[in-house]
Design a protein around this motif. Structure first.
Motif, PDB file in Angstrom:
ATOM      1  N   TYR A  87       0.835  -1.031   0.067  1.00 26.81           N
ATOM      2  CA  TYR A  87       0.173  -0.178  -0.062  1.00 26.81           C
ATOM      3  C   TYR A  87       0.816   1.229   0.100  1.00 26.81           C
ATOM      4  CZ  TYR A  87      -4.074  -2.993   0.575  1.00 26.81           C
ATOM      5  OH  TYR A  87      -4.761  -3.970   0.303  1.00 26.81           O
ATOM      6  N   GLY A  88       1.961   1.017   0.475  1.00 30.24           N
ATOM      7  CA  GLY A  88       2.996   2.230   0.560  1.00 30.24           C
ATOM      8  C   GLY A  88       3.331   2.627  -0.979  1.00 30.24           C
ATOM      9  N   CYS A  89       3.630   1.498  -1.936  1.00 30.58           N
ATOM     10  CA  CYS A  89       4.000   1.646  -3.153  1.00 30.58           C
ATOM     11  C   CYS A  89       2.788   2.153  -3.977  1.00 30.58           C
ATOM     12  CB  CYS A  89       4.430   0.042  -3.728  1.00 30.58           C
ATOM     13  SG  CYS A  89       6.165  -0.098  -3.900  1.00 30.58           S
ATOM     14  N   LEU A  90       1.627   1.540  -3.633  1.00 32.45           N
ATOM     15  CA  LEU A  90       0.335   2.009  -4.230  1.00 32.45           C
ATOM     16  C   LEU A  90      -0.006   3.516  -4.012  1.00 32.45           C
ATOM     17  CD1 LEU A  90      -2.298   1.503  -5.739  1.00 32.45           C
ATOM     18  CD2 LEU A  90      -3.355   0.933  -3.387  1.00 32.45           C
ATOM     19  N   ALA A  91       0.365   4.151  -2.899  1.00 31.67           N
ATOM     20  CA  ALA A  91       0.146   5.276  -2.751  1.00 31.67           C
ATOM     21  C   ALA A  91       1.077   6.065  -3.485  1.00 31.67           C
ATOM     22  CB  ALA A  91       0.452   5.841  -1.237  1.00 31.67           C
ATOM     23  N   ALA A  92       2.365   5.854  -3.527  1.00 30.59           N
ATOM     24  CA  ALA A  92       3.594   6.532  -4.232  1.00 30.59           C
ATOM     25  C   ALA A  92       3.163   6.619  -5.805  1.00 30.59           C
ATOM     26  CB  ALA A  92       4.915   5.761  -4.114  1.00 30.59           C
ATOM     27  N   THR A  93       2.589   5.327  -6.393  1.00 26.93           N
ATOM     28  CA  THR A  93       2.218   5.229  -7.645  1.00 26.93           C
ATOM     29  C   THR A  93       0.921   6.255  -7.986  1.00 26.93           C
ATOM     30  OG1 THR A  93       2.930   3.047  -7.729  1.00 26.93           O
ATOM     31  CG2 THR A  93       1.810   3.564  -9.697  1.00 26.93           C
ATOM     32  N   CYS A  94       0.163   6.343  -7.309  1.00 28.10           N
ATOM     33  CA  CYS A  94      -0.925   7.429  -7.310  1.00 28.10           C
ATOM     34  C   CYS A  94      -0.600   8.641  -7.195  1.00 28.10           C
ATOM     35  CB  CYS A  94      -2.181   7.124  -6.137  1.00 28.10           C
ATOM     36  SG  CYS A  94      -2.875   5.401  -6.348  1.00 28.10           S
ATOM     37  N   ALA A  95       0.336   9.104  -6.606  1.00 29.56           N
ATOM     38  CA  ALA A  95       1.300  10.382  -6.416  1.00 29.56           C
ATOM     39  C   ALA A  95       1.870  10.443  -7.774  1.00 29.56           C
ATOM     40  CB  ALA A  95       2.045  10.467  -5.205  1.00 29.56           C
ATOM     41  N   ALA A  96       2.501   9.557  -8.179  1.00 31.51           N
ATOM     42  CA  ALA A  96       3.255   9.800  -9.532  1.00 31.51           C
ATOM     43  C   ALA A  96       2.143  10.047 -10.625  1.00 31.51           C
ATOM     44  CB  ALA A  96       4.104   8.411  -9.952  1.00 31.51           C
ATOM     45  N   ALA A  97       0.894   9.282 -10.578  1.00 30.43           N
ATOM     46  CA  ALA A  97      -0.012   9.525 -11.385  1.00 30.43           C
ATOM     47  C   ALA A  97      -0.572  10.951 -11.398  1.00 30.43           C
ATOM     48  CB  ALA A  97      -1.408   8.532 -11.273  1.00 30.43           C
ATOM     49  N   THR A  98      -0.832  11.442 -10.322  1.00 30.02           N
ATOM     50  CA  THR A  98      -1.032  12.825 -10.206  1.00 30.02           C
ATOM     51  C   THR A  98      -0.260  13.893 -10.555  1.00 30.02           C
ATOM     52  OG1 THR A  98      -2.152  12.284  -7.947  1.00 30.02           O
ATOM     53  CG2 THR A  98      -1.659  14.693  -8.348  1.00 30.02           C
ATOM     54  N   VAL A  99       1.124  13.592 -10.667  1.00 29.24           N
ATOM     55  CA  VAL A  99       2.094  14.229 -11.167  1.00 29.24           C
ATOM     56  C   VAL A  99       1.933  14.364 -12.734  1.00 29.24           C
ATOM     57  CG1 VAL A  99       4.658  14.711 -11.888  1.00 29.24           C
ATOM     58  CG2 VAL A  99       4.016  14.017  -9.428  1.00 29.24           C
ATOM     59  N   GLY A 100       1.536  13.265 -13.356  1.00 32.22           N
ATOM     60  CA  GLY A 100       1.742  13.051 -14.826  1.00 32.22           C
ATOM     61  C   GLY A 100       0.415  13.817 -15.353  1.00 32.22           C
ATOM     62  N   SER A 101      -0.784  13.746 -14.545  1.00 28.91           N
ATOM     63  CA  SER A 101      -2.144  14.328 -15.146  1.00 28.91           C
ATOM     64  C   SER A 101      -1.648  16.186 -14.835  1.00 28.91           C
ATOM     65  CB  SER A 101      -3.030  14.272 -13.849  1.00 28.91           C
ATOM     66  OG  SER A 101      -3.522  12.782 -14.146  1.00 28.91           O
ATOM     67  N   PHE A 102      -0.905  16.412 -13.931  1.00 31.26           N
ATOM     68  CA  PHE A 102      -0.489  17.996 -13.768  1.00 31.26           C
ATOM     69  C   PHE A 102       0.433  18.383 -15.114  1.00 31.26           C
ATOM     70  CE2 PHE A 102      -1.816  17.999  -9.401  1.00 31.26           C
ATOM     71  CZ  PHE A 102      -2.765  18.916  -9.500  1.00 31.26           C
ATOM     72  N   ILE A 103       1.269  17.344 -15.551  1.00 37.51           N
ATOM     73  CA  ILE A 103       2.022  17.649 -16.826  1.00 37.51           C
ATOM     74  C   ILE A 103       1.191  17.966 -17.762  1.00 37.51           C
ATOM     75  CG2 ILE A 103       3.470  16.565 -18.208  1.00 37.51           C
ATOM     76  CD1 ILE A 103       5.205  15.407 -16.035  1.00 37.51           C
ATOM     77  N   GLY A 143       0.090   6.339 -23.255  1.00 33.09           N
ATOM     78  CA  GLY A 143      -0.378   4.984 -23.178  1.00 33.09           C
ATOM     79  C   GLY A 143       0.184   4.110 -23.394  1.00 33.09           C
ATOM     80  N   LEU A 144       1.211   4.152 -24.504  1.00 36.97           N
ATOM     81  CA  LEU A 144       2.046   3.078 -25.212  1.00 36.97           C
ATOM     82  C   LEU A 144       3.250   3.058 -24.405  1.00 36.97           C
ATOM     83  CD1 LEU A 144       1.913   3.969 -28.871  1.00 36.97           C
ATOM     84  CD2 LEU A 144       0.574   2.013 -27.647  1.00 36.97           C
ATOM     85  N   ILE A 145       3.849   4.280 -23.586  1.00 37.90           N
ATOM     86  CA  ILE A 145       4.729   3.985 -22.819  1.00 37.90           C
ATOM     87  C   ILE A 145       4.550   3.626 -21.398  1.00 37.90           C
ATOM     88  CG2 ILE A 145       6.523   5.526 -21.463  1.00 37.90           C
ATOM     89  CD1 ILE A 145       6.339   7.649 -23.693  1.00 37.90           C
ATOM     90  N   SER A 146       3.175   3.819 -20.958  1.00 40.25           N
ATOM     91  CA  SER A 146       2.655   3.014 -19.990  1.00 40.25           C
ATOM     92  C   SER A 146       3.022   1.565 -20.016  1.00 40.25           C
ATOM     93  CB  SER A 146       1.522   3.580 -19.467  1.00 40.25           C
ATOM     94  OG  SER A 146       0.846   3.082 -18.287  1.00 40.25           O
ATOM     95  N   PHE A 200       2.919   7.980 -16.708  1.00 44.18           N
ATOM     96  CA  PHE A 200       2.298   7.909 -17.681  1.00 44.18           C
ATOM     97  C   PHE A 200       0.915   7.621 -17.908  1.00 44.18           C
ATOM     98  CE2 PHE A 200       7.105   7.933 -18.744  1.00 44.18           C
ATOM     99  CZ  PHE A 200       6.995   8.888 -19.685  1.00 44.18           C
ATOM    100  N   THR A 201       0.517   6.884 -16.849  1.00 42.11           N
ATOM    101  CA  THR A 201      -0.833   6.609 -16.841  1.00 42.11           C
ATOM    102  C   THR A 201      -1.666   7.716 -16.393  1.00 42.11           C
ATOM    103  OG1 THR A 201      -0.481   4.090 -16.266  1.00 42.11           O
ATOM    104  CG2 THR A 201      -2.789   5.083 -15.663  1.00 42.11           C
ATOM    105  N   GLY A 202      -1.180   8.601 -15.339  1.00 44.01           N
ATOM    106  CA  GLY A 202      -1.841   9.716 -15.133  1.00 44.01           C
ATOM    107  C   GLY A 202      -1.835  10.574 -16.417  1.00 44.01           C
ATOM    108  N   HIS A 203      -0.797  10.808 -17.090  1.00 40.74           N
ATOM    109  CA  HIS A 203      -0.684  11.706 -18.086  1.00 40.74           C
ATOM    110  C   HIS A 203      -1.560  11.342 -19.207  1.00 40.74           C
ATOM    111  CE1 HIS A 203       1.314  13.387 -21.637  1.00 40.74           C
ATOM    112  NE2 HIS A 203       1.416  14.386 -20.821  1.00 40.74           N
ATOM    113  N   SER A 204      -2.031   9.937 -19.248  1.00 41.88           N
ATOM    114  CA  SER A 204      -2.839   9.541 -20.293  1.00 41.88           C
ATOM    115  C   SER A 204      -4.387   9.907 -20.149  1.00 41.88           C
ATOM    116  CB  SER A 204      -2.723   7.938 -20.596  1.00 41.88           C
ATOM    117  OG  SER A 204      -3.152   7.479 -19.337  1.00 41.88           O
ATOM    118  N   LEU A 205      -4.564  10.233 -18.628  1.00 38.25           N
ATOM    119  CA  LEU A 205      -6.045  10.616 -18.089  1.00 38.25           C
ATOM    120  C   LEU A 205      -6.104  11.902 -18.301  1.00 38.25           C
ATOM    121  CD1 LEU A 205      -6.226   8.780 -14.701  1.00 38.25           C
ATOM    122  CD2 LEU A 205      -7.929   8.527 -16.968  1.00 38.25           C
TER     123      LEU A 205
END
Length: 240
Positions: A33-49, A62-65, A95-100
């Motif tokens: 769950y620590g890794c999950l939280a970090a990955t969700c945070a990374a997705a947030t960064v990708g969305s903000f990009i 999406g392809l990179i992800s 990259f998943t967050g970025h694709s969103l």
């Protein structure tokens, strides 16, 4: 470094929600769950990009992800490649967050409050189902695996067929059924992770990846459902 980063207060959460679990299981789940939280945070960064206009989302993200996911699958945990696999997991998140980004941009244009509502809804659904999986009898939700995969196959066929018929009714069915199915995967994947650990698997990075896709798919579907309701309300107001 990655291990210490992923071992923070989630161990206390695991202890509270699964007091009947043995210490090794609690420690493993705290890392998951620590890794999950970090990955969700990374997705947030990708969305903000995307939202900030630095780099607009498209099929490339999406392809990179997908490529990073395949890289994780074909780079099994050997105890020495933790940093490499953790970096790949963070890349999947970004990259998943970025694709969103395109979906988020549309939803924010309609009503920014939808994003907050979808986040709260996702967190509530995930937390409740995770608690249910923890407190349930061992392996009691593993039977869902076959049913959920069959449902995914049916949804894929319906979506493929709907490319020709373009039925809004079928689209809504697949949307709500998808939300239900992905919620079921939270129950299944949580108990599957526990069983894999009991059988000797300590790959908390791979396990967190499974849960991340459950979370991101629930969030995506909630965004679409809420956005559709907002658009329908706007149409009614214009007619009136």
């Amino acid at each position: 470094m990655a291990t210490s980063f992923t071992s923070f207060s989630f161990e206390r959460l695991s202890q509270q929600m699964g007091a009947k679990l043995d210490p090794r299981m609690r420690q493993h789940l705290s890392k998951v769950y620590g890794c999950l939280a970090a990955t969700c945070a990374a997705a947030t960064v990708g969305s903000f990009i995307h939202l900030s206009g630095i780099w607009q989302a498209g099929i490339l993200s999406g392809l990179i992800s997908l490529g990073l996911v395949l890289g994780l699958i074909f780079t099994p945990d050997n105890g020495k490649n933790l940093t490499q696999r953790f970096g790949m997991l963070m890349g999947v998140g970004v990259f998943t967050g970025h694709s969103l980004g395109l979906l988020l941009q549309h939803v924010i244009y309609l009503n920014p409050a939808i994003v907050v509502t979808a986040l709260i809804g996702t967190a509530t659904i995930f937390s409740c189902l995770t608690a249910a999986a923890f407190f349930a009898k061992r392996g009691s939700y593993l039977f869902l695996g076959g049913m959920l995969m069959s449902a995914l196959s049916t949804m894929a066929l319906m979506s493929l067929g709907n490319l020709f018929f373009r039925s809004y009714f079928v689209q809504d069915i697949t949307l709500y059924l998808g939300l239900f199915v992905m919620s079921g995967f939270v129950l299944f994947d949580t108990q599957m992770i526990m069983e894999k650990h009991r059988m000797g698997s300590n790959d908390f990075i791979g396990h967190s990846l499974d849960l991340f896709y459950d979370v991101i798919n629930i969030f995506r579907r909630l965004l679409i459902i809420l956005a559709q309701k907002e658009e329908n309300n706007d149409r009614r107001k214009r007619r009136n």
